[in-house]
Design a protein around this motif. Structure first.
Motif, PDB file in Angstrom:
ATOM      1  N   ALA A  89       0.834  -1.205   0.000  1.00  0.00           N
ATOM      2  CA  ALA A  89       0.000   0.000   0.000  1.00  0.00           C
ATOM      3  C   ALA A  89       0.870   1.257   0.000  1.00  0.00           C
ATOM      4  O   ALA A  89       0.579   2.224  -0.714  1.00  0.00           O
ATOM      5  N   PHE A  90       1.948   1.220   0.777  1.00  0.00           N
ATOM      6  CA  PHE A  90       2.851   2.365   0.819  1.00  0.00           C
ATOM      7  C   PHE A  90       3.469   2.610  -0.555  1.00  0.00           C
ATOM      8  O   PHE A  90       3.487   3.742  -1.046  1.00  0.00           O
ATOM      9  N   ALA A  91       3.960   1.541  -1.184  1.00  0.00           N
ATOM     10  CA  ALA A  91       4.582   1.667  -2.503  1.00  0.00           C
ATOM     11  C   ALA A  91       3.592   2.221  -3.536  1.00  0.00           C
ATOM     12  O   ALA A  91       3.966   3.023  -4.398  1.00  0.00           O
ATOM     13  N   GLU A  92       2.329   1.832  -3.428  1.00  0.00           N
ATOM     14  CA  GLU A  92       1.324   2.303  -4.376  1.00  0.00           C
ATOM     15  C   GLU A  92       0.848   3.720  -4.056  1.00  0.00           C
ATOM     16  O   GLU A  92       0.718   4.560  -4.943  1.00  0.00           O
ATOM     17  N   LEU A  93       0.609   3.992  -2.782  1.00  0.00           N
ATOM     18  CA  LEU A  93      -0.020   5.254  -2.397  1.00  0.00           C
ATOM     19  C   LEU A  93       0.948   6.421  -2.235  1.00  0.00           C
ATOM     20  O   LEU A  93       0.570   7.571  -2.488  1.00  0.00           O
ATOM     21  N   TYR A  94       2.158   6.163  -1.805  1.00  0.00           N
ATOM     22  CA  TYR A  94       3.083   7.257  -1.521  1.00  0.00           C
ATOM     23  C   TYR A  94       3.261   8.209  -2.706  1.00  0.00           C
ATOM     24  O   TYR A  94       3.087   9.417  -2.552  1.00  0.00           O
ATOM     25  N   PRO A  95       3.574   7.713  -3.913  1.00  0.00           N
ATOM     26  CA  PRO A  95       3.726   8.649  -5.041  1.00  0.00           C
ATOM     27  C   PRO A  95       2.434   9.409  -5.359  1.00  0.00           C
ATOM     28  O   PRO A  95       2.474  10.579  -5.735  1.00  0.00           O
ATOM     29  N   ARG A  96       1.303   8.739  -5.195  1.00  0.00           N
ATOM     30  CA  ARG A  96       0.021   9.404  -5.457  1.00  0.00           C
ATOM     31  C   ARG A  96      -0.252  10.490  -4.424  1.00  0.00           C
ATOM     32  O   ARG A  96      -0.773  11.561  -4.750  1.00  0.00           O
ATOM     33  N   LEU A  97       0.107  10.225  -3.166  1.00  0.00           N
ATOM     34  CA  LEU A  97      -0.094  11.218  -2.108  1.00  0.00           C
ATOM     35  C   LEU A  97       0.843  12.409  -2.286  1.00  0.00           C
ATOM     36  O   LEU A  97       0.464  13.553  -2.021  1.00  0.00           O
ATOM     37  N   PRO A 136       6.053  18.235  -0.408  1.00  0.00           N
ATOM     38  CA  PRO A 136       5.027  17.201  -0.559  1.00  0.00           C
ATOM     39  C   PRO A 136       5.478  15.814  -0.104  1.00  0.00           C
ATOM     40  O   PRO A 136       4.668  15.048   0.419  1.00  0.00           O
ATOM     41  N   GLU A 137       6.760  15.491  -0.267  1.00  0.00           N
ATOM     42  CA  GLU A 137       7.258  14.187   0.173  1.00  0.00           C
ATOM     43  C   GLU A 137       7.150  14.054   1.682  1.00  0.00           C
ATOM     44  O   GLU A 137       6.755  13.007   2.201  1.00  0.00           O
ATOM     45  N   ASP A 138       7.509  15.127   2.394  1.00  0.00           N
ATOM     46  CA  ASP A 138       7.429  15.111   3.855  1.00  0.00           C
ATOM     47  C   ASP A 138       5.982  14.981   4.323  1.00  0.00           C
ATOM     48  O   ASP A 138       5.687  14.280   5.284  1.00  0.00           O
ATOM     49  N   ILE A 139       5.090  15.660   3.627  1.00  0.00           N
ATOM     50  CA  ILE A 139       3.676  15.605   4.003  1.00  0.00           C
ATOM     51  C   ILE A 139       3.120  14.209   3.792  1.00  0.00           C
ATOM     52  O   ILE A 139       2.404  13.681   4.644  1.00  0.00           O
ATOM     53  N   ALA A 140       3.435  13.579   2.674  1.00  0.00           N
ATOM     54  CA  ALA A 140       2.952  12.218   2.411  1.00  0.00           C
ATOM     55  C   ALA A 140       3.492  11.256   3.464  1.00  0.00           C
ATOM     56  O   ALA A 140       2.752  10.415   3.989  1.00  0.00           O
ATOM     57  N   GLN A 141       4.754  11.405   3.800  1.00  0.00           N
ATOM     58  CA  GLN A 141       5.349  10.542   4.819  1.00  0.00           C
ATOM     59  C   GLN A 141       4.707  10.792   6.184  1.00  0.00           C
ATOM     60  O   GLN A 141       4.396   9.851   6.912  1.00  0.00           O
ATOM     61  N   GLU A 142       4.483  12.044   6.527  1.00  0.00           N
ATOM     62  CA  GLU A 142       3.870  12.374   7.812  1.00  0.00           C
ATOM     63  C   GLU A 142       2.460  11.804   7.915  1.00  0.00           C
ATOM     64  O   GLU A 142       2.037  11.363   8.986  1.00  0.00           O
ATOM     65  N   ALA A 143       1.733  11.787   6.799  1.00  0.00           N
ATOM     66  CA  ALA A 143       0.382  11.213   6.807  1.00  0.00           C
ATOM     67  C   ALA A 143       0.433   9.735   7.193  1.00  0.00           C
ATOM     68  O   ALA A 143      -0.395   9.267   7.984  1.00  0.00           O
ATOM     69  N   PHE A 144       1.408   9.001   6.659  1.00  0.00           N
ATOM     70  CA  PHE A 144       1.558   7.594   7.030  1.00  0.00           C
ATOM     71  C   PHE A 144       1.921   7.453   8.506  1.00  0.00           C
ATOM     72  O   PHE A 144       1.419   6.571   9.199  1.00  0.00           O
ATOM     73  N   VAL A 145       2.785   8.323   8.990  1.00  0.00           N
ATOM     74  CA  VAL A 145       3.176   8.271  10.401  1.00  0.00           C
ATOM     75  C   VAL A 145       1.957   8.517  11.287  1.00  0.00           C
ATOM     76  O   VAL A 145       1.731   7.790  12.263  1.00  0.00           O
ATOM     77  N   ILE A 146       1.158   9.516  10.940  1.00  0.00           N
ATOM     78  CA  ILE A 146      -0.047   9.825  11.716  1.00  0.00           C
ATOM     79  C   ILE A 146      -0.990   8.626  11.716  1.00  0.00           C
ATOM     80  O   ILE A 146      -1.545   8.255  12.761  1.00  0.00           O
ATOM     81  N   LEU A 147      -1.162   7.993  10.565  1.00  0.00           N
ATOM     82  CA  LEU A 147      -2.026   6.817  10.467  1.00  0.00           C
ATOM     83  C   LEU A 147      -1.509   5.685  11.347  1.00  0.00           C
ATOM     84  O   LEU A 147      -2.270   5.063  12.091  1.00  0.00           O
ATOM     85  N   LEU A 179      -5.619   8.807   4.713  1.00  0.00           N
ATOM     86  CA  LEU A 179      -4.346   9.344   4.228  1.00  0.00           C
ATOM     87  C   LEU A 179      -4.563  10.554   3.321  1.00  0.00           C
ATOM     88  O   LEU A 179      -3.882  11.572   3.469  1.00  0.00           O
ATOM     89  N   TYR A 180      -5.506  10.452   2.404  1.00  0.00           N
ATOM     90  CA  TYR A 180      -5.778  11.585   1.510  1.00  0.00           C
ATOM     91  C   TYR A 180      -6.265  12.800   2.298  1.00  0.00           C
ATOM     92  O   TYR A 180      -5.856  13.928   2.044  1.00  0.00           O
ATOM     93  N   GLY A 181      -7.144  12.573   3.255  1.00  0.00           N
ATOM     94  CA  GLY A 181      -7.628  13.675   4.082  1.00  0.00           C
ATOM     95  C   GLY A 181      -6.524  14.317   4.891  1.00  0.00           C
ATOM     96  O   GLY A 181      -6.450  15.546   5.022  1.00  0.00           O
ATOM     97  N   THR A 182      -5.623  13.497   5.412  1.00  0.00           N
ATOM     98  CA  THR A 182      -4.500  14.006   6.193  1.00  0.00           C
ATOM     99  C   THR A 182      -3.550  14.797   5.318  1.00  0.00           C
ATOM    100  O   THR A 182      -3.086  15.883   5.706  1.00  0.00           O
ATOM    101  N   VAL A 183      -3.248  14.301   4.124  1.00  0.00           N
ATOM    102  CA  VAL A 183      -2.369  15.022   3.200  1.00  0.00           C
ATOM    103  C   VAL A 183      -2.988  16.362   2.827  1.00  0.00           C
ATOM    104  O   VAL A 183      -2.300  17.393   2.797  1.00  0.00           O
ATOM    105  N   ARG A 184      -4.271  16.374   2.571  1.00  0.00           N
ATOM    106  CA  ARG A 184      -4.947  17.630   2.228  1.00  0.00           C
ATOM    107  C   ARG A 184      -4.831  18.630   3.375  1.00  0.00           C
ATOM    108  O   ARG A 184      -4.464  19.782   3.179  1.00  0.00           O
ATOM    109  N   THR A 185      -5.148  18.187   4.569  1.00  0.00           N
ATOM    110  CA  THR A 185      -5.086  19.067   5.741  1.00  0.00           C
ATOM    111  C   THR A 185      -3.670  19.575   5.971  1.00  0.00           C
ATOM    112  O   THR A 185      -3.462  20.775   6.202  1.00  0.00           O
TER     113      THR A 185
END
Length: 171
Positions: free
Chosen positions: A19-27, A39-50, A64-70
């Motif tokens: 899931a990380f490999a698929e979603l990270y670039p999209r996030l 944006p890379e830091d934000i995508a990574q932080e979203a996974f950490v928060i999750l 994850l998408y909601g967290t990245v947006r916020t």
């Protein structure tokens, strides 16, 4: 339901890695659409928060998408026309100069004047960084009602702080 150390929001460790490999670039791309500087830091932080959540998330991809947006919008907020950030209001001492501290104190005082329903929705959204869906679940109301309350709270707060319409806006 609490997550065990072996289980991830996506199931097994292997499922999480997939899931990380698929979603990270999209996030990362999604964060860029919101104008994120990092944006890379934000995508990574979203996974950490999750991963740090004690309670399992029903829809981890949506979370994850909601967290990245916020996170993306929060990152941009201080730069956009020098808008007032309610995060600084919630944390005294984060403000820069004396003028910011006076303004932040005024915003805190004005927030207390909002009706409890508007104040709660705005606080959960801006300060706590929760999504509309999460706020709706917490308050037990429809998502459209949450959006309306947040919109009205911002409008009331803006009018209270600047009744003649001026430079600082709360967006």
């Amino acid at each position: 339901m609490e997550q065990s150390h072996q289980e991830t929001p996506f199931g097994s460790q292997e499922a999480f890695h997939g899931a990380f490999a698929e979603l990270y670039p999209r996030l990362v791309s999604y964060a860029r659409r919101y104008g994120a500087t990092f944006p890379e830091d934000i995508a990574q932080e979203a996974f950490v928060i999750l991963m740090q959540r004690e309670v399992r998330v029903e829809h981890p991809t949506a979370f994850l998408y909601g967290t990245v947006r916020t996170l993306s919008l929060t990152e941009r907020r201080p730069m956009k026309n020098q808008n007032l950030s309610l995060e600084a209001v919630s944390e005294p001492g984060l403000a820069g100069g004396a003028d910011d501290q006076v303004l932040n104190q005024e915003v805190r005082e004005r927030m207390r004047l909002l009706s409890p329903t508007f104040r709660e929705a705005l606080w959960l959204f801006v300060v706590e960084g929760l999504s509309i869906r999460e706020i709706a679940d917490i308050l037990g109301i429809p998502e459209a009602t949450v959006k309306t309350r947040i919109h009205r709270a911002k409008a009331q707060l803006k009018d209270q702080l600047n009744p003649t319409g001026g430079v600082h806006v709360l967006v």
